[in-house]
Design a protein around this motif. Sequence first.
Motif, PDB file in Angstrom:
ATOM      1  N   VAL A 122       0.029   0.854 -11.798  1.00 35.50           N
ATOM      2  CA  VAL A 122      -0.681   2.212 -11.539  1.00 35.50           C
ATOM      3  C   VAL A 122      -1.988   2.077 -12.364  1.00 35.50           C
ATOM      4  O   VAL A 122      -3.240   2.231 -11.956  1.00 35.50           O
ATOM      5  CB  VAL A 122       0.018   3.203 -11.543  1.00 35.50           C
ATOM      6  N   GLY A 172       2.516   2.122  -2.967  1.00 32.33           N
ATOM      7  CA  GLY A 172       2.695   2.413  -4.445  1.00 32.33           C
ATOM      8  C   GLY A 172       3.121   1.414  -5.414  1.00 32.33           C
ATOM      9  O   GLY A 172       3.888   0.346  -4.813  1.00 32.33           O
ATOM     10  N   THR A 227       6.239   3.410  -6.547  1.00 34.34           N
ATOM     11  CA  THR A 227       6.462   3.795  -7.771  1.00 34.34           C
ATOM     12  C   THR A 227       7.631   4.403  -8.221  1.00 34.34           C
ATOM     13  O   THR A 227       8.643   4.212  -9.349  1.00 34.34           O
ATOM     14  CB  THR A 227       5.244   4.648  -8.420  1.00 34.34           C
ATOM     15  N   ASP A 281       0.914  -1.286  -0.001  1.00 33.45           N
ATOM     16  CA  ASP A 281      -0.072  -0.042  -0.024  1.00 33.45           C
ATOM     17  C   ASP A 281       1.036   1.227  -0.015  1.00 33.45           C
ATOM     18  O   ASP A 281       0.353   2.467   0.590  1.00 33.45           O
ATOM     19  CB  ASP A 281      -0.886  -0.035   1.134  1.00 33.45           C
ATOM     20  N   LEU A 333      -3.568   7.247 -12.840  1.00 33.68           N
ATOM     21  CA  LEU A 333      -4.093   8.269 -11.734  1.00 33.68           C
ATOM     22  C   LEU A 333      -5.394   8.833 -11.978  1.00 33.68           C
ATOM     23  O   LEU A 333      -5.911   8.912 -10.956  1.00 33.68           O
ATOM     24  CB  LEU A 333      -2.810   9.342 -11.761  1.00 33.68           C
ATOM     25  N   VAL A 373       0.988   5.916 -16.209  1.00 33.65           N
ATOM     26  CA  VAL A 373       0.888   6.429 -15.047  1.00 33.65           C
ATOM     27  C   VAL A 373      -0.206   7.514 -15.011  1.00 33.65           C
ATOM     28  O   VAL A 373      -0.985   7.625 -13.811  1.00 33.65           O
ATOM     29  CB  VAL A 373       2.125   6.970 -14.628  1.00 33.65           C
ATOM     30  N   ALA A 377      -2.661   3.431  -7.801  1.00 37.03           N
ATOM     31  CA  ALA A 377      -2.032   3.445  -6.664  1.00 37.03           C
ATOM     32  C   ALA A 377      -0.791   3.913  -7.048  1.00 37.03           C
ATOM     33  O   ALA A 377       0.226   3.119  -7.127  1.00 37.03           O
ATOM     34  CB  ALA A 377      -1.958   2.094  -6.174  1.00 37.03           C
ATOM     35  N   LEU A 378      -0.467   5.448  -7.074  1.00 36.11           N
ATOM     36  CA  LEU A 378       0.917   5.770  -6.954  1.00 36.11           C
ATOM     37  C   LEU A 378       1.631   6.030  -5.610  1.00 36.11           C
ATOM     38  O   LEU A 378       0.670   6.612  -4.786  1.00 36.11           O
ATOM     39  CB  LEU A 378       0.743   7.069  -7.841  1.00 36.11           C
ATOM     40  N   GLY A 379       2.784   6.091  -5.424  1.00 35.59           N
ATOM     41  CA  GLY A 379       3.283   6.209  -4.233  1.00 35.59           C
ATOM     42  C   GLY A 379       4.884   6.000  -4.369  1.00 35.59           C
ATOM     43  O   GLY A 379       5.578   6.111  -5.247  1.00 35.59           O
TER      44      GLY A 379
END
Length: 232
Positions: free
Chosen positions: A65, A59, A200, A57, A190, A186, A195-197
Amino acid sequence: MALVSTSTTTANGTAAVLADLGPIAQLRAGGLGRRLPQLYAGLVLYGLSIAMMVRSDLGVAPWDVLHTGVTHHLPFTIGQVLVGVSFLVLVFWIPLREKPGIGTVSNALVIGFSADLFLSVLSTPDSLVARAALVVGGVVLCGLATAVYIGAQLGRGPRDGLMTGLSRRTGLSLRLVRTGLEITVVVIGLLLGGALGFGTVLYALGIGPLTQAMLPYVIAPVSVRDVVTSAE
């Protein structure tokens, strides 16, 4: 054309270097007793690495993504979306005249199914330290898995083939094409809620060096009789 260094050719007529072989030549190049298990081991490990990053959780990889974003809008699992996107990408191979191999089709199927399998048994830890360890481990494992399945020399994955095909057709560098593709997926991911973080960014910075460092140790030798040496 294949990039083969004659200095690595062994006495039994094999070369432990990466060779750009066509689909038939890949199967005729020998060593399938090692290369096929290596291919599928790499693909299963790749699926595990995806599951680890998702469950962290923190990224996921750029293409994931997009995959996680799609799951917010369609009743599919991440693995199912990954398989669907893989075959959609293969459609774009047609105008690029890329030739799929057994590894290409296997990549499209095995990684997605493996990711869903491991996601069904992994859960997100409560501890931030444990989640960080999960995402770092996922990136490192992904680097190893990528090296292992590429080293089997049984065909590029759908996304890799799209990258190399676009590079060849446009004359742009592989790095530029890859960057453009990953930024595109990406952004789309988004917009879909993907799930970007931190993971990534870690993946983007680490996957290339990790794969390059591990690849020389896992390249399966192929018969030089089916390899055309390039003058490049």
